[in-house]
Design a protein around this motif. Structure first.
Motif, PDB file in Angstrom:
ATOM      1  N   GLU A  75       0.550  -1.208   0.178  1.00 39.53           N
ATOM      2  CA  GLU A  75      -0.256  -0.033   0.013  1.00 39.53           C
ATOM      3  C   GLU A  75       0.990   1.396  -0.124  1.00 39.53           C
ATOM      4  O   GLU A  75       0.426   2.556  -0.196  1.00 39.53           O
ATOM      5  N   ASN A  76       1.941   1.152   0.109  1.00 46.43           N
ATOM      6  CA  ASN A  76       3.190   2.328   0.142  1.00 46.43           C
ATOM      7  C   ASN A  76       3.482   2.823  -1.262  1.00 46.43           C
ATOM      8  O   ASN A  76       4.199   2.059  -1.968  1.00 46.43           O
ATOM      9  N   ARG A 110      -5.875   0.932   2.165  1.00 41.05           N
ATOM     10  CA  ARG A 110      -5.386   2.406   2.276  1.00 41.05           C
ATOM     11  C   ARG A 110      -4.278   2.514   1.582  1.00 41.05           C
ATOM     12  O   ARG A 110      -3.518   1.645   1.482  1.00 41.05           O
ATOM     13  N   SER A 112      -0.560   4.767   1.707  1.00 39.21           N
ATOM     14  CA  SER A 112       0.386   5.603   2.444  1.00 39.21           C
ATOM     15  C   SER A 112       1.455   5.922   1.521  1.00 39.21           C
ATOM     16  O   SER A 112       1.955   5.275   0.665  1.00 39.21           O
ATOM     17  N   GLN A 114       5.416   8.864   1.789  1.00 34.86           N
ATOM     18  CA  GLN A 114       6.121   9.931   2.432  1.00 34.86           C
ATOM     19  C   GLN A 114       6.687  10.951   1.487  1.00 34.86           C
ATOM     20  O   GLN A 114       6.931  10.467   0.461  1.00 34.86           O
ATOM     21  N   TYR A 131      -5.498  12.920   1.124  1.00 36.54           N
ATOM     22  CA  TYR A 131      -4.343  12.430   1.949  1.00 36.54           C
ATOM     23  C   TYR A 131      -4.240  13.379   3.414  1.00 36.54           C
ATOM     24  O   TYR A 131      -4.370  14.608   3.115  1.00 36.54           O
ATOM     25  N   HIS A 134       0.267  12.239   8.911  1.00 39.27           N
ATOM     26  CA  HIS A 134       0.020  11.513   9.932  1.00 39.27           C
ATOM     27  C   HIS A 134       1.421  11.666  11.050  1.00 39.27           C
ATOM     28  O   HIS A 134       1.188  11.380  12.184  1.00 39.27           O
ATOM     29  N   GLY A 152       4.854  11.717   6.796  1.00 39.16           N
ATOM     30  CA  GLY A 152       3.991  10.402   6.277  1.00 39.16           C
ATOM     31  C   GLY A 152       2.439  10.826   6.225  1.00 39.16           C
ATOM     32  O   GLY A 152       1.858  11.681   7.017  1.00 39.16           O
ATOM     33  N   SER A 154      -1.356   9.556   4.510  1.00 37.15           N
ATOM     34  CA  SER A 154      -2.200   8.268   4.165  1.00 37.15           C
ATOM     35  C   SER A 154      -3.605   8.814   3.613  1.00 37.15           C
ATOM     36  O   SER A 154      -4.140   9.669   3.939  1.00 37.15           O
ATOM     37  N   LYS A 155      -4.374   7.702   3.024  1.00 34.62           N
ATOM     38  CA  LYS A 155      -5.694   8.069   2.700  1.00 34.62           C
ATOM     39  C   LYS A 155      -6.446   6.660   2.711  1.00 34.62           C
ATOM     40  O   LYS A 155      -5.975   5.423   2.377  1.00 34.62           O
TER      41      LYS A 155
END
Length: 169
Positions: A75-76, A110, A112, A114, A131, A134, A152, A154-155
């Protein structure tokens, strides 16, 4: 007209150039030193040559204009770069949406990522696309061989079913 497809090994050097030009446009104004240029160029070449299987390419009129990557195919989102001459034309949004669809197709709920904390253009872009920030940290980046301040983000891509009390049917 644009298309999104998987990267090919024979275009790794071109993708590195696109990534490098986008990095240079974003990072030199926020204080990255010119001394980092060679290091960044080498990092892009090493990455695109070794990780091309994890890269999605967006083409405009049949010519690569940007790319995104998920190094671990999880997911990254590790990279999203649009050549500066093609920015602000909707290509980044289209590419991000396709990467998000692929993340969901592979069973993740989700996304994520950076980005450099001082790259306000990138932070704004991702916030515009749902996004949220976090965390903020400074950590060693082996690709650039130095400490980098990052945020960082995320969504949530798949709605989470609320769990209620009582009997489930």
């Amino acid at each position: 007209m644009f298309t999104i497809r998987n990267a090919r090994r024979d275009e790794a050097d071109l993708l590195a150039l696109i990534g490098f030009r986008a990095w240079e446009k974003a990072m030199i104004p926020v204080g990255e030193s010119r001394a980092m240029v060679d290091n960044a160029r080498t990092a892009f070449l090493n990455f695109t040559r070794s990780e091309w299987l994890t890269i999605s390419v967006i083409e405009k009129s049949g010519v690569p204009a940007g790319w995104a990557a998920r190094e671990e195919l999880d997911e990254n989102i590790t990279d999203l770069w649009i050549d500066p001459e093609h920015q602000r034309q909707g290509l980044g949004s289209a590419l991000l949406e396709e990467v998000e669809r692929e993340i969901v197709r592979q069973g993740f709920a989700r996304a994520s990522l950076q980005t450099h904390a001082r790259n306000q253009e990138a932070v704004d872009f991702f916030e515009k696309h749902g996004y949220a920030v976090h965390w903020l940290t400074t950590a060693y980046n082996p690709k650039l061989d130095r400490d980098v301040q990052s945020v960082g983000m995320s969504k949530q891509l798949v709605a989470v079913e609320p769990r209620g009390y009582g009997q489930e049917f």
